[in-house]
Write a protein that holds these residues in place. Structure first.
Motif, PDB file in Angstrom:
ATOM      1  N   ARG A  60      39.513  35.060  47.587  1.00  0.00           N
ATOM      2  CA  ARG A  60      38.949  33.584  47.786  1.00  0.00           C
ATOM      3  C   ARG A  60      37.768  33.240  47.061  1.00  0.00           C
ATOM      4  NH1 ARG A  60      36.900  31.526  53.639  1.00  0.00           N
ATOM      5  NH2 ARG A  60      36.397  29.318  52.900  1.00  0.00           N
ATOM      6  N   VAL A  61      36.772  34.358  46.605  1.00  0.00           N
ATOM      7  CA  VAL A  61      35.662  34.270  45.720  1.00  0.00           C
ATOM      8  C   VAL A  61      36.050  33.552  44.452  1.00  0.00           C
ATOM      9  CG1 VAL A  61      33.650  35.375  44.769  1.00  0.00           C
ATOM     10  CG2 VAL A  61      34.139  35.617  47.160  1.00  0.00           C
ATOM     11  N   ALA A  62      37.202  34.386  43.984  1.00  0.00           N
ATOM     12  CA  ALA A  62      37.865  34.245  42.732  1.00  0.00           C
ATOM     13  C   ALA A  62      38.209  32.499  42.400  1.00  0.00           C
ATOM     14  CB  ALA A  62      38.794  35.063  42.261  1.00  0.00           C
ATOM     15  N   LEU A  63      38.911  32.250  43.489  1.00  0.00           N
ATOM     16  CA  LEU A  63      39.361  30.893  43.610  1.00  0.00           C
ATOM     17  C   LEU A  63      38.379  29.995  43.507  1.00  0.00           C
ATOM     18  CD1 LEU A  63      42.089  29.138  44.022  1.00  0.00           C
ATOM     19  CD2 LEU A  63      41.626  29.229  46.513  1.00  0.00           C
ATOM     20  N   GLU A  64      37.474  30.034  44.347  1.00  0.00           N
ATOM     21  CA  GLU A  64      36.344  29.135  44.584  1.00  0.00           C
ATOM     22  C   GLU A  64      35.218  28.889  43.196  1.00  0.00           C
ATOM     23  OE1 GLU A  64      35.080  26.837  47.098  1.00  0.00           O
ATOM     24  OE2 GLU A  64      36.902  27.691  48.210  1.00  0.00           O
ATOM     25  N   ALA A  65      35.362  30.190  42.592  1.00  0.00           N
ATOM     26  CA  ALA A  65      34.628  30.360  41.098  1.00  0.00           C
ATOM     27  C   ALA A  65      35.365  29.901  39.914  1.00  0.00           C
ATOM     28  CB  ALA A  65      33.893  31.554  41.000  1.00  0.00           C
ATOM     29  N   SER A  66      36.749  29.601  40.358  1.00  0.00           N
ATOM     30  CA  SER A  66      37.657  29.426  39.223  1.00  0.00           C
ATOM     31  C   SER A  66      37.652  30.537  38.034  1.00  0.00           C
ATOM     32  CB  SER A  66      37.277  28.199  38.231  1.00  0.00           C
ATOM     33  OG  SER A  66      37.448  27.114  39.346  1.00  0.00           O
ATOM     34  N   VAL A  67      37.772  31.857  38.482  1.00  0.00           N
ATOM     35  CA  VAL A  67      37.912  32.910  37.623  1.00  0.00           C
ATOM     36  C   VAL A  67      38.970  33.941  38.249  1.00  0.00           C
ATOM     37  CG1 VAL A  67      35.439  32.866  36.816  1.00  0.00           C
ATOM     38  CG2 VAL A  67      36.165  34.406  38.877  1.00  0.00           C
ATOM     39  N   SER A  68      39.512  34.870  37.468  1.00  0.00           N
ATOM     40  CA  SER A  68      40.219  35.769  38.034  1.00  0.00           C
ATOM     41  C   SER A  68      39.973  36.542  39.035  1.00  0.00           C
ATOM     42  CB  SER A  68      41.080  36.667  36.692  1.00  0.00           C
ATOM     43  OG  SER A  68      39.861  37.607  36.236  1.00  0.00           O
ATOM     44  N   ARG A  69      40.453  37.126  39.753  1.00  0.00           N
ATOM     45  CA  ARG A  69      39.978  38.071  40.991  1.00  0.00           C
ATOM     46  C   ARG A  69      39.249  39.265  40.345  1.00  0.00           C
ATOM     47  NH1 ARG A  69      40.568  42.506  43.861  1.00  0.00           N
ATOM     48  NH2 ARG A  69      41.012  42.480  46.049  1.00  0.00           N
ATOM     49  N   ARG A  70      40.104  39.637  39.451  1.00  0.00           N
ATOM     50  CA  ARG A  70      39.503  41.003  38.834  1.00  0.00           C
ATOM     51  C   ARG A  70      37.924  40.683  38.297  1.00  0.00           C
ATOM     52  NH1 ARG A  70      39.651  45.779  36.563  1.00  0.00           N
ATOM     53  NH2 ARG A  70      39.367  46.305  34.219  1.00  0.00           N
ATOM     54  N   LYS A  71      37.764  39.572  37.513  1.00  0.00           N
ATOM     55  CA  LYS A  71      36.462  38.951  37.088  1.00  0.00           C
ATOM     56  C   LYS A  71      35.532  39.044  38.330  1.00  0.00           C
ATOM     57  CE  LYS A  71      34.052  36.148  33.931  1.00  0.00           C
ATOM     58  NZ  LYS A  71      34.005  35.384  33.008  1.00  0.00           N
ATOM     59  N   ALA A  72      35.863  38.305  39.470  1.00  0.00           N
ATOM     60  CA  ALA A  72      35.201  37.949  40.538  1.00  0.00           C
ATOM     61  C   ALA A  72      34.828  39.512  41.016  1.00  0.00           C
ATOM     62  CB  ALA A  72      35.829  37.373  41.381  1.00  0.00           C
ATOM     63  N   GLU A  73      35.894  40.308  41.274  1.00  0.00           N
ATOM     64  CA  GLU A  73      35.399  41.769  41.795  1.00  0.00           C
ATOM     65  C   GLU A  73      34.377  42.388  40.744  1.00  0.00           C
ATOM     66  OE1 GLU A  73      37.620  45.739  43.412  1.00  0.00           O
ATOM     67  OE2 GLU A  73      38.978  43.977  42.726  1.00  0.00           O
ATOM     68  N   CYS A  74      34.830  42.340  39.688  1.00  0.00           N
ATOM     69  CA  CYS A  74      33.669  43.081  38.695  1.00  0.00           C
ATOM     70  C   CYS A  74      32.191  42.575  38.585  1.00  0.00           C
ATOM     71  CB  CYS A  74      34.380  42.912  37.219  1.00  0.00           C
ATOM     72  SG  CYS A  74      35.617  44.058  37.072  1.00  0.00           S
ATOM     73  N   CYS A  75      32.486  41.239  38.859  1.00  0.00           N
ATOM     74  CA  CYS A  75      30.892  40.479  38.910  1.00  0.00           C
ATOM     75  C   CYS A  75      30.016  40.931  40.193  1.00  0.00           C
ATOM     76  CB  CYS A  75      30.986  39.074  38.743  1.00  0.00           C
ATOM     77  SG  CYS A  75      31.360  38.379  37.105  1.00  0.00           S
ATOM     78  N   ILE A  76      31.048  40.759  41.208  1.00  0.00           N
ATOM     79  CA  ILE A  76      30.397  41.258  42.663  1.00  0.00           C
ATOM     80  C   ILE A  76      29.902  42.719  42.606  1.00  0.00           C
ATOM     81  CG2 ILE A  76      30.716  41.332  45.028  1.00  0.00           C
ATOM     82  CD1 ILE A  76      32.475  38.912  44.720  1.00  0.00           C
ATOM     83  N   LEU A  77      30.710  43.680  42.116  1.00  0.00           N
ATOM     84  CA  LEU A  77      30.417  44.933  42.177  1.00  0.00           C
ATOM     85  C   LEU A  77      29.203  45.201  41.167  1.00  0.00           C
ATOM     86  CD1 LEU A  77      33.820  46.417  42.634  1.00  0.00           C
ATOM     87  CD2 LEU A  77      32.124  46.063  44.386  1.00  0.00           C
ATOM     88  N   GLY A  78      29.227  44.600  40.144  1.00  0.00           N
ATOM     89  CA  GLY A  78      28.173  44.924  39.074  1.00  0.00           C
ATOM     90  C   GLY A  78      26.769  44.398  39.788  1.00  0.00           C
ATOM     91  N   THR A  79      26.881  43.135  40.302  1.00  0.00           N
ATOM     92  CA  THR A  79      25.519  42.663  40.972  1.00  0.00           C
ATOM     93  C   THR A  79      25.196  43.488  41.864  1.00  0.00           C
ATOM     94  OG1 THR A  79      26.215  40.426  40.230  1.00  0.00           O
ATOM     95  CG2 THR A  79      24.512  40.520  41.948  1.00  0.00           C
ATOM     96  N   THR A  80      25.955  43.905  42.756  1.00  0.00           N
ATOM     97  CA  THR A  80      25.412  44.747  44.104  1.00  0.00           C
ATOM     98  C   THR A  80      24.998  46.190  43.440  1.00  0.00           C
ATOM     99  OG1 THR A  80      27.604  45.412  44.548  1.00  0.00           O
ATOM    100  CG2 THR A  80      26.810  43.643  45.756  1.00  0.00           C
ATOM    101  N   SER A  81      25.750  46.516  42.396  1.00  0.00           N
ATOM    102  CA  SER A  81      25.044  48.055  41.743  1.00  0.00           C
ATOM    103  C   SER A  81      23.667  47.719  41.115  1.00  0.00           C
ATOM    104  CB  SER A  81      26.072  48.491  40.965  1.00  0.00           C
ATOM    105  OG  SER A  81      25.625  49.750  40.152  1.00  0.00           O
ATOM    106  N   LEU A  82      23.565  46.659  40.596  1.00  0.00           N
ATOM    107  CA  LEU A  82      22.252  46.521  39.803  1.00  0.00           C
ATOM    108  C   LEU A  82      21.106  46.262  41.023  1.00  0.00           C
ATOM    109  CD1 LEU A  82      20.508  45.962  37.418  1.00  0.00           C
ATOM    110  CD2 LEU A  82      21.437  43.777  37.308  1.00  0.00           C
ATOM    111  N   LEU A  83      21.526  45.413  41.940  1.00  0.00           N
ATOM    112  CA  LEU A  83      20.617  45.120  43.086  1.00  0.00           C
ATOM    113  C   LEU A  83      20.140  46.516  43.745  1.00  0.00           C
ATOM    114  CD1 LEU A  83      18.989  43.323  44.950  1.00  0.00           C
ATOM    115  CD2 LEU A  83      20.973  43.188  46.291  1.00  0.00           C
ATOM    116  N   TYR A  84      21.143  47.288  44.035  1.00  0.00           N
ATOM    117  CA  TYR A  84      20.790  48.787  44.616  1.00  0.00           C
ATOM    118  C   TYR A  84      19.902  49.546  43.926  1.00  0.00           C
ATOM    119  CZ  TYR A  84      21.326  53.454  46.088  1.00  0.00           C
ATOM    120  OH  TYR A  84      21.229  54.604  46.577  1.00  0.00           O
ATOM    121  N   HIS A  85      20.201  49.511  42.386  1.00  0.00           N
ATOM    122  CA  HIS A  85      19.187  50.442  41.686  1.00  0.00           C
ATOM    123  C   HIS A  85      17.758  49.777  41.397  1.00  0.00           C
ATOM    124  CE1 HIS A  85      21.843  53.190  40.479  1.00  0.00           C
ATOM    125  NE2 HIS A  85      23.193  52.124  40.290  1.00  0.00           N
ATOM    126  N   CYS A  86      17.640  48.264  41.550  1.00  0.00           N
ATOM    127  CA  CYS A  86      16.432  47.683  41.441  1.00  0.00           C
ATOM    128  C   CYS A  86      15.656  47.806  42.811  1.00  0.00           C
ATOM    129  CB  CYS A  86      16.703  46.267  41.287  1.00  0.00           C
ATOM    130  SG  CYS A  86      17.139  45.433  39.590  1.00  0.00           S
TER     131      CYS A  86
END
Length: 116
Positions: free
Chosen positions: A13-39
């Motif tokens: 659903r996130v991918a559809l709303e953002a007009s990107v592939s599901r894989r790209k949406a998942e990678c962006c979300i996981l990357g952001t949450t990982s970076l946030l956790y480390h910060c």
């Protein structure tokens, strides 16, 4: 607490709303949450810029949401022209102009800004 259940994030659903592939949406979300956790683990100040809404600032144990005036006016359905209301919103640190540099919201002036 409260009997609330967590729901898994719907990447498709996130991918559809953002007009990107599901894989790209998942990678962006996981990357952001990982970076946030480390910060947060290192005690860095972070700010989430929510386009057309405002900024969520996290500094240590302090979490603050600052809204753009335009957003608040859309929510209430009318312009906020009353000077007493505007003054109260500013004193409560609830409102900010979109042109304000995000680093000026931080006590240290150093903040990691999401998304980038």
């Amino acid at each position: 607490p409260g009997g609330k259940q967590l729901e898994p994030l719907k990447y498709a659903r996130v991918a559809l709303e953002a007009s990107v592939s599901r894989r790209k949406a998942e990678c962006c979300i996981l990357g952001t949450t990982s970076l946030l956790y480390h910060c947060l683990e290192k005690g860095a100040s972070v700010a989430f810029v929510l386009r057309d809404v405002g900024v969520l600032l996290i500094e240590g144990s302090r979490v603050q949401m600052r809204f753009y005036l335009d957003f608040l006016e859309k929510v209430i359905g009318e312009r906020i022209q009353d000077s007493a209301t505007l003054k109260a919103l500013h004193q409560l640190d609830m409102v900010m102009p979109q042109a304000v540099p995000i680093s000026s919201l931080s006590f240290t002036g150093r903040v990691i800004i999401f998304p980038k």
